[in-house]
Design an enzyme around this catalytic site. Structure first.
Site, short mmCIF file in Angstrom:
data_model
loop_
_atom_site.label_atom_id
_atom_site.label_comp_id
_atom_site.label_asym_id
_atom_site.label_seq_id
_atom_site.Cartn_x
_atom_site.Cartn_y
_atom_site.Cartn_z
N SER A 132 -19.44 -25.70 3.75
CA SER A 132 -19.44 -25.10 5.08
C SER A 132 -18.17 -24.28 5.24
O SER A 132 -17.08 -24.77 4.95
CB SER A 132 -19.50 -26.19 6.15
OG SER A 132 -19.49 -25.62 7.43
N ALA A 133 -18.33 -23.05 5.68
CA ALA A 133 -17.19 -22.16 5.88
C ALA A 133 -17.15 -21.71 7.34
O ALA A 133 -18.02 -22.07 8.13
CB ALA A 133 -17.26 -20.97 4.94
N SER A 134 -16.17 -20.92 7.66
CA SER A 134 -15.98 -20.51 9.05
C SER A 134 -17.08 -19.59 9.55
O SER A 134 -17.38 -19.57 10.74
CB SER A 134 -14.62 -19.82 9.21
OG SER A 134 -14.52 -18.75 8.30
N ILE A 135 -17.68 -18.82 8.65
CA ILE A 135 -18.70 -17.85 9.03
C ILE A 135 -20.10 -18.34 8.69
O ILE A 135 -21.05 -18.10 9.42
CB ILE A 135 -18.45 -16.49 8.34
CG1 ILE A 135 -17.09 -15.92 8.76
CG2 ILE A 135 -19.56 -15.50 8.64
CD1 ILE A 135 -17.02 -15.51 10.21
N ALA A 136 -20.26 -19.03 7.56
CA ALA A 136 -21.59 -19.39 7.07
C ALA A 136 -21.59 -20.79 6.47
O ALA A 136 -20.55 -21.44 6.35
CB ALA A 136 -22.05 -18.36 6.04
N GLN A 137 -22.80 -21.22 6.09
CA GLN A 137 -23.00 -22.55 5.51
C GLN A 137 -23.97 -22.42 4.34
O GLN A 137 -24.84 -21.55 4.35
CB GLN A 137 -23.56 -23.48 6.59
CG GLN A 137 -23.71 -24.93 6.18
CD GLN A 137 -23.88 -25.82 7.40
OE1 GLN A 137 -22.94 -26.01 8.17
NE2 GLN A 137 -25.08 -26.37 7.58
N VAL A 138 -23.81 -23.30 3.35
CA VAL A 138 -24.60 -23.19 2.11
C VAL A 138 -25.42 -24.46 1.91
O VAL A 138 -24.90 -25.57 2.02
CB VAL A 138 -23.67 -22.95 0.90
CG1 VAL A 138 -24.45 -23.02 -0.40
CG2 VAL A 138 -22.95 -21.62 1.03
N LYS A 153 -27.34 -19.26 1.56
CA LYS A 153 -26.23 -19.08 2.50
C LYS A 153 -26.77 -18.55 3.81
O LYS A 153 -27.49 -17.55 3.83
CB LYS A 153 -25.20 -18.10 1.91
CG LYS A 153 -23.95 -17.91 2.74
CD LYS A 153 -22.95 -17.03 1.99
CE LYS A 153 -21.64 -16.88 2.76
NZ LYS A 153 -20.65 -16.07 2.00
N ASP A 288 -11.35 -11.12 -1.52
CA ASP A 288 -11.23 -12.43 -0.86
C ASP A 288 -11.13 -13.52 -1.93
O ASP A 288 -11.86 -14.51 -1.89
CB ASP A 288 -12.44 -12.66 0.06
CG ASP A 288 -12.20 -13.77 1.07
OD1 ASP A 288 -11.02 -14.12 1.30
OD2 ASP A 288 -13.18 -14.30 1.62
#
EC number: 2.7.-.-
Length: 546
Positions: A132-138, A153, A288
């Site tokens: 889980s990231a700040s913009i999206a989730q996998v 994603k 990035d």
């Protein structure tokens, strides 16, 4: 400010103060108004005194949401700005962000796939997120069509309004910076926020990320240095991306890499080579490359290969920027500061009227102390940072592509020296830079340029006679127009001269006639004739000015 913005600003201030982040402000910078303002908010005490400052900063950014989390991710690699205990905590923002409900992710996937159930397209869909990231989730699954393992994603639901609201508030704050800081106008805070906004909005479009990943994979196809997972573009949309699942060791897990027998020196050097290959060979670089986006293959640890994911942010340099950048690096490490100053002017990075001598002296003053360190310890990223900061004092315009490059270079350096502390970036990069510059001049470069332009000239060849005729005709017409304008200017100049002469004569006769009429009445009509002549001359002169 709107009521919503006021509430959000209040929430940000309350969050910062509840985590005691006012401790980050140096005491010498706390003015009396700031101190009184803090006392006035006595009902917002530090509620986390038992936690270290670094952990408090991480928790505060995490609580504030994606805009602030991305900012923390960017800062996590800037270990020159923070002590290790703070930088280590910020690094946790890259991997440990609270996930959203998997059922919401499943609903988004089904919406992106035309409303059909997930089971129509995927087997073994895991409702629990892999990351889980700040913009999206996998999430993980298998393609029903071929049984291959994939990751899916998906963008966090309702994230765009939150980002836009925060950015709007940041824009307002940025407009206050020039009023609050003496040097604030030169920092161009609004432009910085605008570029940050573009980066964030781009990350919300997974079709863009898919295209970036496909391009990067094509650039490094069959490369021994970097592997980019395959993207299944038929399944991708703006809010969803499907790509091959990979298995690797996180590049930050040095202990596991060493246990696996990885050649750490070669791995660190290949990171530098991958970066410079992307920048100078491909003009397309992953911007990035923080540790959460880089893995190392388990296979062939003696000949290690990177695995790169998350291509949401990429950068590119044009041919001129690449040449000036490479020559800047070489001139700097040769301590030729005059050349560095001239390159900045020639490239247009600073205004053409910049005093080169003053600029050279400023660069020498800032950069010469760097060479007190051994060459192997000099940071490319800090070199760029020092150069850009110095150039900004000479009105260097913000160059978004160079800012991305400098940030990425700091990532690469940080990872490389974490893997192999003795990494000599200059020794690794210098042959590449010199080879690239050599390749841009001479017969091979000329031949390559002719080959590149040949199709264009072949296509335009039939049009050349007509273009030459049109050019000659336009030149003849232009010359005729120039001659006509020159004649008109000459005639106007003559008329202006005659007009000034007649106006002078007329004024003289009028004044003389008036004087004689008053002082010599016995002269009869003579003064009147003088005045009449003066009036006629003045009128004729006035008409010539029309």
């Amino acid at each position: 400010m709107t009521p919503g913005e006021v509430r959000r600003l209040y929430f940000i201030i309350r969050t910062f103060l509840s985590y005691g982040l006012d401790e980050l402000i140096p005491k010498m910078r706390i003015t009396l108004p700031l101190r009184l303002w803090r006392y006035s908010l006595f009902w917002m005490p530090n509620r986390h005194k038992d936690k270290p400052l670094g952990e408090r900063l991480r928790l505060a950014l995490q609580e504030l949401g994606p805009v602030w989390i991305k900012f923390g991710q960017m800062l996590s690699t800037r270990r020159d700005l923070f002590p290790p205990q703070i930088a280590d905590q910020l690094a946790l923002l890259q991997d440990k962000v609270a996930p959203f409900d998997g059922a919401l992710a499943k609903a988004q996937i089904e919406e992106a796939m035309g409303g059909l159930p997930v089971e129509e397209w995927f087997d073994d869909f895991d409702i629990q997120p892999l990351a889980s990231a700040s913009i999206a989730q996998v999430h993980t699954a298998r393609l029903k069509s071929n049984g291959k393992e994939v990751v899916i994603k998906v963008i966090r639901p309702d994230i765009l309004p939150v980002i836009k609201a925060d950015l709007k508030l940041i824009y307002r704050l940025a407009r206050w910076v020039p009023r609050l800081l003496p040097d604030g106008r030169r920092l161009r805070p609004t432009e910085v926020v605008r570029e940050y906004e573009k980066t964030l909005i781009d990350e919300l479009n997974l079709l863009r990320e898919s295209a970036n990943a496909i391009q990067l994979r094509r650039n490094f196809e069959n490369s021994p240095m970097l592997y980019v997972p395959e993207v299944y573009s038929d399944y991708c949309s703006q809010d969803m991306m499907v790509m091959e699942r990979i298995y690797g060791i996180p590049v930050s897990d040095v202990a596991t890499l060493e246990k696996n027998g990885t050649n750490m020196k070669l791995l660190a050097e290949r990171g530098v080579q991958v970066f410079f290959t992307q920048v100078f060979r491909d003009s397309f670089f992953h911007a990035d490359m923080h540790p959460g986006n880089i893995f190392v293959s388990y296979e062939h640890p003696e000949n290690p290969k990177y695995i790169g994911i998350d291509c949401g942010i990429v950068g590119s340099l044009n041919k001129e920027d690449k040449r000036y950048l490479a020559e800047n690096f070489i001139a700097f490490f040769n301590r030729d500061y005059r050349k560095v100053a001239e390159l900045h002017v020639d490239s247009g990075w600073v205004p053409p009227d910049t005093n080169v001598e003053e600029f050279e002296f400023a660069i020498r003053t800032v950069c010469e102390p760097i060479f007190e360190k051994p060459l192997a310890e000099i940071s490319f990223g800090h070199v760029l940072l020092n150069l850009f900061n110095t150039a900004r004092r000479f009105n260097m315009e913000v160059q978004p592509q160079l800012v991305l490059l400098q940030k990425t270079l700091l990532y690469v350096e940080g990872v490389g020296r974490q893997l192999y502390p003795q990494l000599d970036l200059w020794k690794t990069a210098k042959p590449f830079l010199e080879s690239w510059i050599k390749d841009q001049v001479g017969i091979p470069a000329l031949t390559r340029a002719l080959k590149e332009k040949a199709p264009f000239w072949v296509e335009k060849m039939p049009e050349i006679p007509e273009l030459v005729y049109d050019s000659l005709r336009q030149g003849k017409y232009l010359q005729h127009s120039v001659d006509k304008i020159a004649r008109e200017l000459q005639e106007n100049h003559v008329r202006q001269g005659q007009s000034r002469y007649l106006l002078g004569i007329g004024a003289t006769l009028l004044l003389s006639g008036t004087f004689l009429l008053v002082s010599r009445p016995e002269w009869g009509l003579m003064p009147c004739w003088l005045m009449a002549g003066g009036l006629v001359a003045w009128l004729i002169g006035w008409r010539k000015t029309r």
